[in-house]
Design a protein around this motif. Structure first.
Motif, PDB file in Angstrom:
ATOM      1  N   THR A 109       0.825  -1.206   0.000  1.00 27.70           N
ATOM      2  CA  THR A 109       0.000   0.000   0.000  1.00 27.70           C
ATOM      3  C   THR A 109       0.862   1.259   0.000  1.00 27.70           C
ATOM      4  N   ALA A 110       2.181   1.076   0.071  1.00 23.76           N
ATOM      5  CA  ALA A 110       3.057   2.256   0.083  1.00 23.76           C
ATOM      6  C   ALA A 110       2.847   3.061  -1.201  1.00 23.76           C
ATOM      7  N   LYS A 136      -7.038   7.659  -3.690  1.00 21.71           N
ATOM      8  CA  LYS A 136      -8.357   7.241  -3.208  1.00 21.71           C
ATOM      9  C   LYS A 136      -8.254   6.824  -1.744  1.00 21.71           C
ATOM     10  N   ASN A 137      -7.092   6.340  -1.382  1.00 22.26           N
ATOM     11  CA  ASN A 137      -6.837   5.943   0.001  1.00 22.26           C
ATOM     12  C   ASN A 137      -6.886   7.174   0.910  1.00 22.26           C
ATOM     13  N   ARG A 176      -4.261  10.400   1.021  1.00 25.31           N
ATOM     14  CA  ARG A 176      -4.760  11.678   0.546  1.00 25.31           C
ATOM     15  C   ARG A 176      -4.700  12.720   1.665  1.00 25.31           C
ATOM     16  N   SER A 177      -5.085  12.310   2.866  1.00 23.68           N
ATOM     17  CA  SER A 177      -5.070  13.243   3.996  1.00 23.68           C
ATOM     18  C   SER A 177      -3.655  13.746   4.265  1.00 23.68           C
ATOM     19  N   PHE A 178      -2.710  12.825   4.158  1.00 19.67           N
ATOM     20  CA  PHE A 178      -1.323  13.191   4.375  1.00 19.67           C
ATOM     21  C   PHE A 178      -0.913  14.261   3.354  1.00 19.67           C
ATOM     22  N   ALA A 179      -1.284  14.025   2.114  1.00 21.19           N
ATOM     23  CA  ALA A 179      -0.939  14.986   1.065  1.00 21.19           C
ATOM     24  C   ALA A 179      -1.605  16.338   1.329  1.00 21.19           C
TER      25      ALA A 179
END
Length: 897
Positions: free
Chosen positions: A21-22, A800-801, A805-808
DNA sequence: CAATTCACG
DNA sequence: ACGTACGTGAATTGA
């Protein structure tokens, strides 16, 4: 001995896609997680199985002969996600580069190809391994054919299945696996089977009747619902069995020799791995066996990769005493300089020679030669600031030359710095990596020329010169491309007026070093030692036994198993014992507080007393850090060998370490100046938030002001707890706030944290707008920028993950703030340096710690510097709020606080 | 060599 | 429901 390994390529890439998932991707943003996972698995298999022949099979297209039998075959399957389908060509390219045969055939599936080959191999009694995650292939097992079935999800371990293991696990022969599928069906392939019959029932029936056909003939012996179901679905069962049967008579044009594998062709594989940014895998690719691997080199299917050696030779000359004179005349036309060095720490790196390249010439100058009298013109040229030099990592070159007694100046274009500005998350860490990025012919890796680790050895001058020449050639080709990109990205000022000048300033600071008293450290270390011993024996006494307190595993066993304390948090490997966990446990057992104290002192002792002592040069009593200027994603510097950006300050015990940092000349003073709230001031400017700007225009205590606004109270009503919360919210805002993060930090519930944030945004609406807009900007452009046009790409903004996405999104919020603050202090450094030079001051800039600059100052310059430095820092960049720098000074860094 | 922990801004 | 605060480097343990 031959050993054939066949891999179900489709199956493995799917599992890798969902297992890894990385957020891996190529430089241009194509995802590579599945290719990476596939490679990890492949490398492990190569190591474990050591096959002599390999085939990777793929399904070709959508329709196979099975669709003629059953048009609904594999219907209802989810479309391959685009993030995965784009990885197929990458994987196929990589497999080819590794020299591994791959094959697919229209109308047939990967299974059928493997089944056919397995039959042939079995007939010849050739040991065969089939790798897949699909249980269907178990039907291929035989005396010579073993199935390595992938375990669980992802690409972790395999479970070997021969006929015995299949019997043990299912009580069936390999061929009965087909009957099993016939009864159970397979939802992923849309094979119907018998509705209501799952694995348990199917196995029971097969143990009794042996096969689908026999079962159908004996349905009268069944009873109840089961009898009904089977009788109603006879045709479906037979059809399902047919669909599940692997076809083992595929017409294969493959020749046995085509499958031979004698180790990877690194020349071909390394560039592809680099392109995929799999730098960590490069070392893991086993070398081809030079002696007996020769016959496998003639793979007619493999595209010959461009090899450095195949290109026309360069005009490489190795200078000697007789030719130095002629070379001196050539110097004005030299455009690229490159040093062959060895060692990570540039203050200690070895230097073996210099490559000087211009026009079509490549002149290699062995380092020893630079000591000869005839080399004087070269030394003059090297230190002439008016003689421009281009290269890759000239900062490092400067340092290495310095410690070899050679002065360097005139850095004009540093290709490493340009690459960093073009993409600061760039993983290319050397010229070879950059060559791949700019699509130049592959270079030989340094490791291959020099050997790695203990095997390192300088090769003869000819080899070295040729290798170095190729690097210089690549740098020469890369620079114009970078100039164009810098121009297009409007980064010329950032590059030529900030980063390039800063690179020389950093080198000066590093060469200067800072004086550290070893006696002070040793004395403090002695005190720590006594206390550590005492704490250690107390811990042993409480534990009732001796153990290694530094081992989290052993510590966890003592705390949670032996003493029975409640485990709060788990790590991948066991119990977590970090400070947060221990603080929660402290009220429950005396030992915990002692462990915390032990940890604190042990850290100080090993990292800051012993670690720092090792870095002090006895002759000068100085330490020389090395600032990495092309590393962080935000534009900050980082500091190594030793890291002088994390010297303790928060706790008094550690802060004492700073007393050892002293001026290098008697009568001088340490002066430190740090920006006050630079990140929040930057935020006020960027977001144009009225309230935040107003607070800074009136130079208010920003955390108190935030508390007043968020809690709706007067200044007098703000208590320490409210201020503390407000401070945490301000930090959270800078980091890209989330309720979860804030709740963790403050030890409150998520709902309470969410409430704080809501309150904050209600007051600071400009900040809220900024946070929204910057995420939208990142989505639109794919990157965010600082005030000075430094950029950072955020491809995961589209993920989509949720977590990715939140991290970005948080990164999009934080990077312009942290990055602009970094821009500002870098500007200040360039300006301070200029002022010191213009005024002919003796004061020296020694350290940068993100928002702080540290100087050593002679007595007669102290008064001037006390105003000059903060004024320059405050004027470095004009914002809509004032910048503020506080200054302090003393006999050492502890006192200058 | 990965994982854990902790030092800094 | 998901699962982290942003950015770093160094020491230590234990495969």
């Amino acid at each position: 001995m031959t050993k054939l390994m066949m891999i179900d390529g489709n199956n493995l890439i799917y599992r890798a896609f969902y297992g890894i998932t990385a957020p891996l991707q190529t430089a241009d943003g194509r995802p590579t997680n599945a290719v990476y996972g596939f490679m990890l698995m492949l490398l492990r298999l190569l190591q474990d199985e050591k096959p002599t022949h390999i085939l990777v099979t793929f399904d070709a297209g959508k329709v196979t002969f099975r669709h003629e039998t059953f048009s609904e075959y594999k219907a209802g399957r989810q479309k391959t996600p685009p993030e995965l389908s784009t990885q197929f060509p990458l994987l196929k390219e990589l497999i080819e580069a590794l020299g591994i045969k791959q094959y697919e055939l229209a109308n047939y599936e990967a299974d059928d190809i493997m089944g056919t080959l397995a039959r042939l191999a079995d007939e010849q009694e050739c040991e065969t391994i089939i790798v897949s995650g699909d249980q269907d292939v178990l039907q291929l097992a035989s005396a010579h054919v073993r199935i390595n079935l992938l375990k669980g999800k992802g690409v972790g371990d395999v479970l070997p299945h021969g006929p015995e293991q299949i019997m043990e696990r299912f009580g069936l022969t390999p061929l009965q696996i087909i009957d099993l599928k016939g009864l159970m069906g397979d939802s992923s392939d849309n094979i119907p089977g018998v509705p209501g019959v799952g694995e348990k029932t199917a196995l029971k029936l097969l143990h009794e009747y042996g096969s689908v056909e026999n079962l159908l003939e004996n349905t009268d012996k069944l009873k109840g619902k089961l009898k009904e179901r089977i009788e109603d679905n006879k045709e479906s069962a037979l059809l399902s069995k047919k669909l599940a049967t692997i076809f083992r008579e595929v017409p294969l044009p493959l020749e046995w020799d085509e499958l031979a594998y004698g180790g990877a062709d690194r020349e071909a594989a390394v560039p592809v791995l680099r392109q995929l940014q799999f730098n960590s895998l490069i070392e893991k690719i086993p070398y081809a066996d030079g002696e007996d691997g020769a016959e496998t080199d003639e793979d007619p299917f493999a595209e010959p990769a461009p090899k450095a050696a195949d290109r026309p030779p360069l005009d490489v000359r190795i200078a000697d005493e007789d030719t130095l004179g002629e070379l001196a005349e050539f110097l004005p036309r030299v455009s690229v300089i490159h040093a062959e060095t060895h060692g990570d720490n540039p203050h200690h790196a070895e230097l073996v020679g210099l490559m000087l390249h211009g026009e079509e010439r490549y002149d290699y100058v062995p380092f020893e030669l630079l000591k000869s009298p005839q080399a004087a013109p070269i030394l003059e040229w090297l230190e002439d600031p008016e003689a421009p030099k281009n290269g890759y990592d000239l900062h490092r070159l400067d340092l290495v030359l310095h410690w070899h007694g050679i002065a360097f100046a005139g850095a004009a274009f540093d290709s490493q710095l340009a690459a960093y500005l073009i993409d600061p998350t760039e993983t290319a860490t050397n010229v070879s990596g950059l060559a791949v990025k700019y699509e130049l012919p592959a270079l030989t890796e340094d490791d291959e020329v020099y050997g790695r680790g203990a095997k390192f050895a300088w090769p003869e001058a000819e080899t070295l010169a040729a290798h170095s020449a190729r690097k210089a050639e690549a740098i020469e080709a890369i620079i114009p491309k970078q100039r164009e990109l810098l121009e297009r990205f409007e980064m010329n000022r950032l590059f030529f007026e900030l980063e390039m000048p800063l690179s020389r300033i950093l080198a000066d600071m590093e060469k200067q070093g800072i004086a550290v008293n070893p006696e002070d450290l040793e004395k403090l270390g002695g005190e720590f030692e006594i206390e550590i011993k005492r704490l250690q024996s107390e811990i042993y006494a409480h534990a009732g036994m001796e153990f290694n307190i530094n081992s989290t595993r052993q510590l966890g066993e003592i705390l949670f198993d032996k003493l029975g304390l409640p485990a709060k948090k788990k790590t991948k490997t066991g119990y977590s014992t970090d400070a947060k966990v221990l603080e929660e446990l402290a009220p429950q057992h005396e030992i915990v507080q002692i462990i915390l104290q032990y940890r604190q002192l042990a850290k100080l002792q090993s990292t800051y007393i012993e670690g720092l002592l090792k870095e002090i040069r006895p002759e000068t009593r100085k330490v020389h850090t090395y600032y990495r200027q092309a590393l962080t994603a935000t534009g900050r510097l980082s500091s190594q060998y030793p890291n002088l950006q994390n010297i303790p300050i928060r706790l008094e015990e550690g802060r004492k370490i700073r007393k050892a940092f002293v001026p290098s000349e008697p009568g001088w003073t340490i002066l430190a100046a740090d920006y006050s709230q630079i990140e929040l001031r930057v935020l006020a400017h960027i977001s144009d938030d009225a309230g935040l700007k107003d607070a800074f225009l009136h130079d208010m205590d920003i955390h108190t002001k935030t508390a007043m606004d968020v809690f709706g109270v007067t200044r007098e009503e703000v208590d320490s707890n409210m201020r503390r919360s407000a401070k945490a919210v301000n930090f959270g805002i800078v980091y890209g706030i989330s309720d979860y993060g804030l709740s963790q930090n403050l030890g409150i519930t998520r709902a309470e944290a969410a409430n704080f944030i809501e309150q904050y945004f209600a007051v600071f609406q400009g900040v809220q707008q900024y946070m929204h807009d910057i995420v939208e900007e990142a989505k639109k452009d794919g990157f965010v920028k600082t005030m000075l046009e430094r950029r950072r790409y955020l491809p995961e903004i589209h993920a989509k993950n949720f977590a990715l996405r939140s991290f970005a999104e948080r990164t999009a919020m934080n990077t312009p703030i942290q990055g602009t603050a970094a821009d500002i202090i870098k500007l200040a450094m360039v300006q301070v340096d200029a002022v010191l030079n213009e005024r002919g001051l003796k004061s020296r800039m020694l350290l940068q710690v993100h928002d702080e600059l540290v100087f050593e100052v002679p007595e007669d310059e102290l008064e001037l510097m006390k105003t000059l430095v903060p004024e320059t820092m405050e004027g470095a960049l004009k914002l809509s709020v004032p910048l503020k720098a506080d200054v302090s000074f003393g006999a050492n860094w502890y006192e200058a606080k």
